[in-house]
Design a protein around this motif. Structure first.
Motif, PDB file in Angstrom:
ATOM      1  N   UNK A  28     -19.664 -77.062 -44.513  1.00 17.63           N
ATOM      2  CA  UNK A  28     -18.615 -76.118 -44.884  1.00 17.63           C
ATOM      3  C   UNK A  28     -17.232 -76.591 -44.446  1.00 17.63           C
ATOM      4  N   UNK A  29     -17.142 -77.828 -44.005  1.00 14.57           N
ATOM      5  CA  UNK A  29     -15.855 -78.377 -43.577  1.00 14.57           C
ATOM      6  C   UNK A  29     -14.846 -78.284 -44.715  1.00 14.57           C
ATOM      7  N   UNK A  30     -13.675 -77.810 -44.390  1.00 15.12           N
ATOM      8  CA  UNK A  30     -12.573 -77.616 -45.333  1.00 15.12           C
ATOM      9  C   UNK A  30     -12.837 -76.494 -46.346  1.00 15.12           C
ATOM     10  N   UNK A  31     -13.953 -75.797 -46.238  1.00 15.37           N
ATOM     11  CA  UNK A  31     -14.259 -74.679 -47.115  1.00 15.37           C
ATOM     12  C   UNK A  31     -14.335 -73.391 -46.295  1.00 15.37           C
ATOM     13  N   UNK A  32     -15.095 -73.429 -45.191  1.00 18.88           N
ATOM     14  CA  UNK A  32     -15.289 -72.241 -44.371  1.00 18.88           C
ATOM     15  C   UNK A  32     -14.589 -72.293 -43.032  1.00 18.88           C
ATOM     16  N   UNK A  33     -13.729 -73.258 -42.831  1.00 16.83           N
ATOM     17  CA  UNK A  33     -13.073 -73.447 -41.528  1.00 16.83           C
ATOM     18  C   UNK A  33     -12.219 -72.248 -41.101  1.00 16.83           C
ATOM     19  N   UNK A  34     -11.508 -71.665 -42.032  1.00 12.31           N
ATOM     20  CA  UNK A  34     -10.589 -70.577 -41.691  1.00 12.31           C
ATOM     21  C   UNK A  34     -11.326 -69.354 -41.162  1.00 12.31           C
ATOM     22  N   UNK A  35     -12.600 -69.206 -41.532  1.00 12.84           N
ATOM     23  CA  UNK A  35     -13.384 -68.058 -41.107  1.00 12.84           C
ATOM     24  C   UNK A  35     -14.512 -68.479 -40.171  1.00 12.84           C
ATOM     25  N   UNK A  36     -14.279 -69.481 -39.361  1.00  6.17           N
ATOM     26  CA  UNK A  36     -15.272 -69.979 -38.406  1.00  6.17           C
ATOM     27  C   UNK A  36     -14.722 -69.818 -36.997  1.00  6.17           C
TER      28      UNK A  36
ATOM     29  N   UNK B 184     -19.100 -61.797 -32.526  1.00 11.20           N
ATOM     30  CA  UNK B 184     -18.933 -61.816 -33.981  1.00 11.20           C
ATOM     31  C   UNK B 184     -19.516 -60.548 -34.609  1.00 11.20           C
ATOM     32  N   UNK B 185     -20.662 -60.095 -34.109  1.00 11.09           N
ATOM     33  CA  UNK B 185     -21.289 -58.886 -34.660  1.00 11.09           C
ATOM     34  C   UNK B 185     -20.401 -57.659 -34.472  1.00 11.09           C
ATOM     35  N   UNK B 186     -19.601 -57.663 -33.423  1.00 10.28           N
ATOM     36  CA  UNK B 186     -18.686 -56.550 -33.166  1.00 10.28           C
ATOM     37  C   UNK B 186     -17.329 -56.721 -33.853  1.00 10.28           C
ATOM     38  N   UNK B 187     -17.171 -57.843 -34.576  1.00  9.27           N
ATOM     39  CA  UNK B 187     -15.930 -58.069 -35.312  1.00  9.27           C
ATOM     40  C   UNK B 187     -14.775 -58.576 -34.463  1.00  9.27           C
ATOM     41  N   UNK B 188     -15.071 -59.036 -33.261  1.00  3.72           N
ATOM     42  CA  UNK B 188     -14.012 -59.505 -32.369  1.00  3.72           C
ATOM     43  C   UNK B 188     -13.597 -60.947 -32.636  1.00  3.72           C
ATOM     44  N   UNK B 189     -14.508 -61.737 -33.174  1.00  8.91           N
ATOM     45  CA  UNK B 189     -14.238 -63.126 -33.538  1.00  8.91           C
ATOM     46  C   UNK B 189     -14.977 -63.420 -34.845  1.00  8.91           C
ATOM     47  N   UNK B 190     -14.569 -64.442 -35.566  1.00  6.93           N
ATOM     48  CA  UNK B 190     -15.354 -64.812 -36.744  1.00  6.93           C
ATOM     49  C   UNK B 190     -16.666 -65.459 -36.311  1.00  6.93           C
ATOM     50  N   UNK B 191     -17.673 -65.457 -37.170  1.00  8.09           N
ATOM     51  CA  UNK B 191     -18.946 -66.083 -36.820  1.00  8.09           C
ATOM     52  C   UNK B 191     -18.854 -67.607 -36.858  1.00  8.09           C
ATOM     53  N   UNK B 192     -19.830 -68.246 -36.257  1.00 11.56           N
ATOM     54  CA  UNK B 192     -19.950 -69.695 -36.342  1.00 11.56           C
ATOM     55  C   UNK B 192     -20.479 -70.032 -37.722  1.00 11.56           C
ATOM     56  N   UNK B 193     -19.774 -70.842 -38.470  1.00 13.07           N
ATOM     57  CA  UNK B 193     -20.157 -71.192 -39.837  1.00 13.07           C
ATOM     58  C   UNK B 193     -20.796 -72.572 -39.927  1.00 13.07           C
ATOM     59  N   UNK B 194     -21.048 -73.212 -38.789  1.00 14.72           N
ATOM     60  CA  UNK B 194     -21.616 -74.571 -38.761  1.00 14.72           C
ATOM     61  C   UNK B 194     -22.889 -74.657 -39.585  1.00 14.72           C
ATOM     62  N   UNK B 195     -22.886 -75.521 -40.597  1.00  9.65           N
ATOM     63  CA  UNK B 195     -24.032 -75.735 -41.464  1.00  9.65           C
ATOM     64  C   UNK B 195     -24.197 -77.237 -41.668  1.00  9.65           C
TER      65      UNK B 195
END
Length: 63
Positions: free
Chosen positions: A10-18, A45-56
């Motif tokens: 997800x590099x350069x695709x999901x970075x902004x929300x990681x 992340x579940x509480x909405x305090x930070x974005x989730x880890x998007x590492x794939x």
């Protein structure tokens, strides 16, 4: 879990929300998250305090 953005599909695709985007400078070699750190990030992340880890990483790119 080794966080290595260079291997993330997800590099350069999901970075902004990681969550990695909220961390200070990441070393080129990546960094390691243990089970407690991953759980803590998941709770935040579940509480909405930070974005989730998007590492794939696909199986063929993992090595």
């Amino acid at each position: 879990m080794l966080i290595d953005c260079a291997k993330c599909e997800l590099r350069n695709v999901g970075c902004a929300d990681c969550v990695v985007s909220t961390m200070p400078a990441i070393p080129e070699s990546g960094f390691d998250l243990g089970p407690l750190e991953r759980r803590a990030l998941g709770v935040l992340a579940a509480e909405g305090l930070i974005p989730p880890l998007r590492m794939t990483i696909s199986v063929d790119r993992a090595s």
